[in-house]
Scaffold this active site. Structure first.
Site, mmCIF file in Angstrom:
data_model
loop_
_atom_site.group_PDB
_atom_site.id
_atom_site.type_symbol
_atom_site.label_atom_id
_atom_site.label_comp_id
_atom_site.label_asym_id
_atom_site.label_seq_id
_atom_site.Cartn_x
_atom_site.Cartn_y
_atom_site.Cartn_z
ATOM 1 N N CYS A 133 0.830 -1.216 0.000
ATOM 2 C CA CYS A 133 0.000 0.000 0.000
ATOM 3 C C CYS A 133 0.855 1.252 0.000
ATOM 4 C CB CYS A 133 -0.896 0.029 1.248
ATOM 5 S SG CYS A 133 -1.943 -1.394 1.487
ATOM 6 N N ASP A 169 20.466 36.919 -14.039
ATOM 7 C CA ASP A 169 19.151 37.468 -14.380
ATOM 8 C C ASP A 169 18.906 38.775 -13.639
ATOM 9 O OD1 ASP A 169 16.302 36.845 -15.528
ATOM 10 O OD2 ASP A 169 15.982 37.401 -13.433
#
Length: 494
Positions: free
Chosen positions: A39, A448
């Site tokens: 599970c 940047d």
């Protein structure tokens, strides 16, 4: 990645499964000795006693131990492993390509040739590291995907087999039973009918993520840059058209926060590419990131510590070519100016989505991003920008058109676009931005302008005197870049 699992902390696994902590979903699986099933840690069933439990880092490991996947929590629908688990090896690349459905209608020697190795060497790698042959691993991934379709859709079993990459229904039935210990037709009969039935080549699937997930931040990033006709962004959904080879289509992903996932409606012209397209949607929305680990790492940096990195996700783009084009059009201009240029390009050169690929809504995506060939053929005179940038864009398009694999699978190892630097007008920022928008986790855009302005604002606010060291945010440089952009946007609004 299946081939590089992290060591499991038994106590942490026990606490996570007992609490059904969704943050650990997909990071390990719970085998139950008494029932013979495995599970997810979020399984809603009554938790078994600890002495009846065994923990596995991968679903493959649980299957190799002779366990069957739970029909209730559906392990095949768990979020994938985060990209940083993998290493840059032939095996990890092969596993990633198989996971993404890129081994399709090829022999093992042909697949090995794509990786630049012999089929004998590739077989030895898989056997030594995973304990299975390459084809067995591919069948494992196809079987899990087929199980997801059987339980989430009303597609006929033959269609499920086709979409999952099996050559025939008979072969699919055999592999599914051998791999998962389940009969596909019996599994389908045992499932309640989905709320909607498939129409044409459309289907609806649910894609999980590990919380937290900062959807508002991702949504706002997309909203500020969305291209009319190509994308639609609403308060709780993101939709767009796409091309993958000769296949075209549209998807719409709606966030369902209570269920920790997105409901995805997908329509495409060629169902054979279903697995690859679903995996690319996962990648585009950054569904497999371990956001808690990333936020914890970024918080350690004194300049980033005051910023809210909870649930941070990278805003992906569909293809490297699209990311490269947006980067070129974004050179030395504002976000708004770049948006106008990209919009004009899509309006002028974008083809209509094929009418038979989806039930087209008037207000939905209906234009495709221009192909490299279409951009290469155009003089781009309609773009209001320096001619050198037009030439750079056409050169990029010609390069990608001549090497179509460059615009194929997304590659988040190293920097796969370095050869673009040989194209006049394309520099390091363009290459790095392309890698950032295609999901590379460790691209810190130090040059940047927005990043520089954000760092200056934070330095003034915190009084930190040491220069920002980008290596300290590795391997999550892309998330640091995004966090800095978000801080700048927040400052502009205040």
């Amino acid at each position: 990645m299946e081939n590089d699992p992290q060591p499991l902390d038994q106590n942490q696994c026990r606490q996570a499964r007992l609490a059904r902590d969704a943050r650990f979903d997909g990071l390990f699986f719970v085998g139950v000795k008494t029932t013979g099933i495995f599970c997810r840690p979020v399984c809603p069933a009554t938790p078994p006693r600890e002495h009846n439990v065994r923990y596995f880092p991968t679903a493959l490991g649980a299957l190799q131990a002779g366990l069957r996947p739970c029909l209730r929590c559906r392990p095949e629908a768990a979020p994938g492993s985060p990209a940083w688990r993998g290493v840059q090896t032939t095996l990890s690349r092969a596993v990633r390509m198989i996971d993404n459905g890129e081994w399709h209608e090829q022999t093992l020697p042909e697949f090995a040739e794509r990786l630049g190795v012999s089929d004998r060497y590739l077989r030895r790698l898989f056997t030594q590291q995973l304990g299975v042959a390459p084809l067995q691993y591919a069948n494992f991934r196809r079987a899990l995907f087929a199980k997801q379709l059987l339980q989430q859709t009303a597609l006929p079993v033959a269609d499920v087999a086709h979409r999952a990459g099996f050559g025939s229904t008979r072969r699919f039935n055999t592999v599914f039973l051998q791999t998962l210990g389940l009969n596909p037709r019996a599994l389908r009969r045992a499932q309640p009918a989905p709320p909607t039935t498939p129409c044409g080549n459309g289907l609806t699937v649910f894609l999980s993520y590990r919380p937290p997930y900062n959807w508002p931040a991702l949504r706002d990033f997309y909203r500020a840059r969305h291209i009319a006709g190509l994308e639609v962004v609403t308060d709780n959904s993101y939709s767009r058209s796409f091309t993958l080879g000769t296949c075209t289509g549209v998807f719409s992903a709606t966030q369902m926060p209570a269920k920790h996932g997105f409901q995805v409606e997908l329509a495409l012209s060629d169902p054979r590419h279903t697995l690859t397209i679903i995996q690319r949607i996962r990648h585009l929305l950054d569904l497999d990131a371990d956001a808690s680990v990333i936020a914890s790492h970024l918080k350690k940096h004194p300049l980033l510590a005051p910023l809210d990195s909870t649930g941070i996700r990278l805003p992906g783009l569909w293809s490297p070519f699209e990311a490269g084009v947006r980067a070129v059009l974004g050179q030395q201009v504002s976000v708004k100016a770049a948006h106008r240029l990209v919009s004009k390009l899509v309006t002028e050169l974008g083809a209509q989505v094929r009418a038979d690929s989806h039930h087209q809504r008037v207000d939905g995506p209906h234009l495709l991003f221009p192909t490299p060939a279409a951009v290469a053929r155009s003089d781009l005179a309609f773009l209001a920008m320096p001619d050198k940038r037009r030439q750079a864009l056409r050169a990029l398009a010609k390069s990608v058109a001549q090497q179509p694999t460059v615009d194929g699978p997304l590659d988040c190892t190293g920097n796969p676009y370095q050869d673009w630097l040989s194209i006049p007008g394309i520099g390091p920022w363009t290459v790095q931005y392309t890698a950032f928008r295609t999901g590379h986790p460790d691209i810190f855009l130090a040059g940047d302008l927005g990043v520089k302005n954000a760092l200056r604002n934070l330095t003034d606010r915190t009084g930190e005197t040491s220069p920002f060291d980008g290596t300290r945010v590795s391997p999550w440089g892309s998330y640091a870049t995004l966090l800095l952009w978000q801080s700048l946007a927040a400052a502009d609004k205040s």
